[in-house]
Design a protein around this motif. Structure first.
Motif, PDB file in Angstrom:
ATOM      1  N   GLN A 131      -3.652   6.855   9.237  1.00  0.00           N
ATOM      2  CA  GLN A 131      -2.381   7.048   8.543  1.00  0.00           C
ATOM      3  C   GLN A 131      -2.260   8.499   8.074  1.00  0.00           C
ATOM      4  N   GLU A 133      -3.915  11.038   9.401  1.00  0.00           N
ATOM      5  CA  GLU A 133      -3.864  11.907  10.577  1.00  0.00           C
ATOM      6  C   GLU A 133      -2.478  11.939  11.193  1.00  0.00           C
ATOM      7  N   ALA A 134      -1.849  10.765  11.269  1.00  0.00           N
ATOM      8  CA  ALA A 134      -0.523  10.709  11.861  1.00  0.00           C
ATOM      9  C   ALA A 134       0.455  11.538  11.029  1.00  0.00           C
ATOM     10  N   ALA A 135       0.304  11.474   9.709  1.00  0.00           N
ATOM     11  CA  ALA A 135       1.203  12.232   8.838  1.00  0.00           C
ATOM     12  C   ALA A 135       0.939  13.725   8.956  1.00  0.00           C
ATOM     13  N   TYR A 136      -0.347  14.105   8.964  1.00  0.00           N
ATOM     14  CA  TYR A 136      -0.667  15.524   9.141  1.00  0.00           C
ATOM     15  C   TYR A 136      -0.153  16.013  10.496  1.00  0.00           C
ATOM     16  N   ILE A 138       2.420  15.228  12.178  1.00  0.00           N
ATOM     17  CA  ILE A 138       3.836  15.589  12.268  1.00  0.00           C
ATOM     18  C   ILE A 138       4.177  16.683  11.263  1.00  0.00           C
ATOM     19  N   GLY A 139       3.169  17.293  10.675  1.00  0.00           N
ATOM     20  CA  GLY A 139       3.389  18.486   9.863  1.00  0.00           C
ATOM     21  C   GLY A 139       3.527  18.242   8.374  1.00  0.00           C
ATOM     22  N   MET A 140       3.183  17.044   7.914  1.00  0.00           N
ATOM     23  CA  MET A 140       3.290  16.793   6.471  1.00  0.00           C
ATOM     24  C   MET A 140       2.137  17.460   5.715  1.00  0.00           C
ATOM     25  N   SER A 141       2.409  17.870   4.479  1.00  0.00           N
ATOM     26  CA  SER A 141       1.361  18.400   3.618  1.00  0.00           C
ATOM     27  C   SER A 141       0.601  17.228   3.002  1.00  0.00           C
ATOM     28  N   GLN A 144       2.956  15.410   0.568  1.00  0.00           N
ATOM     29  CA  GLN A 144       3.973  14.619   1.293  1.00  0.00           C
ATOM     30  C   GLN A 144       3.352  13.363   1.899  1.00  0.00           C
ATOM     31  N   ASN A 148       4.735   9.762   0.744  1.00  0.00           N
ATOM     32  CA  ASN A 148       5.536   9.011   1.706  1.00  0.00           C
ATOM     33  C   ASN A 148       4.768   7.941   2.471  1.00  0.00           C
ATOM     34  N   VAL A 149       3.479   8.127   2.603  1.00  0.00           N
ATOM     35  CA  VAL A 149       2.738   7.224   3.476  1.00  0.00           C
ATOM     36  C   VAL A 149       1.616   6.475   2.746  1.00  0.00           C
ATOM     37  N   PRO A 152       2.425   4.414  -1.202  1.00  0.00           N
ATOM     38  CA  PRO A 152       3.115   3.118  -1.149  1.00  0.00           C
ATOM     39  C   PRO A 152       2.221   1.996  -0.629  1.00  0.00           C
ATOM     40  N   GLN A 153       1.373   2.327   0.348  1.00  0.00           N
ATOM     41  CA  GLN A 153       0.462   1.302   0.881  1.00  0.00           C
ATOM     42  C   GLN A 153      -0.666   1.016  -0.106  1.00  0.00           C
TER      43      GLN A 153
ATOM     44  N   ARG B  76       1.286  23.942   9.270  1.00  0.00           N
ATOM     45  CA  ARG B  76       2.180  22.783   9.328  1.00  0.00           C
ATOM     46  C   ARG B  76       3.351  23.013  10.268  1.00  0.00           C
ATOM     47  N   PHE B  86      -1.495   8.622  19.215  1.00  0.00           N
ATOM     48  CA  PHE B  86      -2.890   8.237  19.004  1.00  0.00           C
ATOM     49  C   PHE B  86      -3.238   6.963  19.759  1.00  0.00           C
ATOM     50  N   PHE B  92       3.238   4.390  10.495  1.00  0.00           N
ATOM     51  CA  PHE B  92       3.184   4.269   9.037  1.00  0.00           C
ATOM     52  C   PHE B  92       3.509   2.828   8.667  1.00  0.00           C
TER      53      PHE B  92
END
Lengths: 256, 246
Positions: A131, A133-136, A138-141, A144, A148-149, A152-153, B76, B86, B92
């Motif tokens: 989770q 890695e997928a966020a990083y 797409i360029g998230m800090s 973020q 966002n990810v 919440p989980q 970024r 992947f 998400f």
């Protein structure tokens, strides 16, 4: 046990029970919420990835060690002792005069915060690395990603543990009677001091405690189910539309 | 031809384990490159080094001539130029299908909600998942999840798509739907870098095939050359073993 004693006690002293239950709920609700927020903040700080070098790393390390001292101290001492130290101690040593109610909320909050910090950290750590890695990717800090990810989980996953803390708080506010907080246990003690019917009076109190904890548990369960949503996804598509292979398969499965 | 990604002398070690050894490698604009090789040969690590999910131990990576390992480089912003798919989908879990494709656009690219939705819908229909926009990931099959993951990556409108064994975690009957989508993407002229065990697919879609073995690029060339006339014995041996299985 005499039923008429119970009925008499309730009809005569119900305002005291009610006020006590109200104070108990107030302290435990606010305490749990503030404690949750404290725990959330600490849990987030403690899972920030350490920078490789530089001043940021040292600052983060110092903050982390202060936070772990807080967590260890408040988890490692009984709340009843903390209540005495904070309420009477602050009055005698520092001349800070706070109301018992405020002191009660304060004590329950920081206590819950210490427990929640570990629960939140566990919740964040348990989120699959993919989770992040997928966020990083797409360029998230990091922040973020957390907002966002991950959080919440994580929050969803720690809801049962939070509910547990809430229930424990409802019961454990009873120790605050040592600093004269007029919560349910304190009130019950007062009533039994008047009528000398210890068994019946405390029986009423235990029923009230149980109703409160059970209701809270049920409400949290309901919220969990609301968040999770239904198990299966139903396509609300017009049947006249051209069907996709998935549709065809689904319909076929439904028929069987 | 314009080199979009160029890797020079790249190395990566995990502890004492040398996973990548002095890799020199590049991808041209519009090219479809498949990386093949046995497990543990460093294929995935190479891909993960390219978008810096793994920090290279040594060497340089250039994106359109710019050294991205330079400290001044905006990591970024660079990652938004690369779409990553992947093996384990990594959708998400707290977002539904549509929102999975929108969140990056809104938070990272600062697009408006309306624009993000239009773009997301466009790519969701490319992968054939436009009917499932309000489904949560756990309600989808593996193949559907991977198609959404592809749409999510495409929604960022990247310059290069990286696929890290996109079909390896799928049930056999779902591999086809994902490969079909990927095959369609090659027709758009997208630059794609694919780590895969699907030899027939690699032979069919790639402009160039790279065979990796024990942390080095052993052999690379056109699919005809690699699959029909491999120069090295170990390439031949690998292909014989893999093709036998199918």
């Amino acid at each position: 046990m005499e039923l008429n004693v119970i009925i008499k006690t309730i009809s005569k002293y119900w305002p005291m029970f009610l006020r006590g239950a109200g104070v108990t709920l107030l302290i435990s609700t606010i305490g749990t919420i503030i404690g949750f927020i404290i725990g959330l903040l600490i849990g987030i700080i403690r899972t920030v990835p350490l920078p490789e070098k530089g001043i940021k790393k040292s600052i983060l390390k110092i903050i982390n060690s202060i936070l772990s001292v807080y967590v260890e101290v408040f988890r490692g001492t009984p709340m009843i002792v903390q209540a005495m130290v904070i309420y009477y101690g602050s009055k005698q040593a520092f001349d800070i005069d706070m109301s018992p109610l405020f002191a009660g909320i304060f004590i329950v909050s920081i206590n819950t915060g210490a427990y929640m910090a570990e629960i939140v950290r566990g919740g964040i750590v348990s989120i699959d690395k993919g989770q992040f890695e997928a966020a990083y990717a797409i360029g998230m800090s990091h922040s973020q990603t957390m907002i966002n990810v991950v959080l919440p989980q994580a929050i969803r996953n720690i809801l049962p543990a939070t509910g547990n803390e809430f229930v424990i708080n409802i019961k454990d506010t009873s120790v605050l009677n040592v600093i004269a907080v007029t919560e349910l246990f304190f009130q019950t003690k007062s009533v039994s001091g008047i009528n000398y019917k210890y068994f019946e009076t405390f029986f009423i109190a235990s029923v009230i405690y149980f109703v409160m904890t059970y209701t809270v548990t049920r409400i949290l369960r309901y919220i969990e189910r609301k968040i999770d949503g239904p198990e299966n996804y139903i396509l609300y598509a017009n049947q006249m539309q051209v069907q996709t292979p998935e549709d065809a398969l689904r319909r076929q499965q439904e028929m069987n | 031809m314009e080199k979009i990604i160029e890797v020079r002398h790249l190395s990566k070690t995990f502890g004492t384990n040398e996973v990548l050894k002095d890799i020199d490698f590049s991808v041209n604009k519009g090219e479809v490159v498949c990386i093949i090789g046995s497990s543990g040969s460093g294929k995935s690590t190479l891909l993960r080094c390219i978008n810096l999910l793994e920090k290279p131990s040594g060497g340089e990576i250039f994106y359109k001539g710019e050294n991205i390992l330079d400290h001044k480089h905006d990591l970024r912003a660079y990652r938004t130029k690369l779409g990553m798919v992947f093996q384990q989908f990594n959708l998400f879990n707290n977002h539904d299908v549509l929102s999975n494709c929108m969140v990056g656009q809104i938070k990272v690219l600062k697009r408006s909600k309306e624009e993000a939705k239009d773009v997301a819908m466009k790519y969701l229909s490319v992968v054939g998942m436009e009917q499932f926009i309000h489904a949560k990931p756990r309600q989808l099959s593996g193949g559907q999840k991977q198609r959404v993951a592809i749409a999510r990556a495409l929604s960022m409108e990247p310059e290069v798509m990286l696929f890290d064994e996109p079909t390896s975690a799928l049930d056999p009957e779902m591999v086809g739907e994902v490969l079909k989508v990927m095959r369609e993407l090659t027709e758009y002229g997208l630059t794609m870098l694919i780590v895969t065990h699907e030899m027939d697919f690699a032979r069919e879609v790639s402009d160039r095939v790279v065979f990796m073995d024990k942390g080095v690029i052993a052999e690379e060339g056109s699919p005809e050359q690699i699959f029909n006339n491999p120069k090295l014995d170990r390439t031949r041996e690998f292909l014989r073993r893999t093709l036998q299985k199918n």
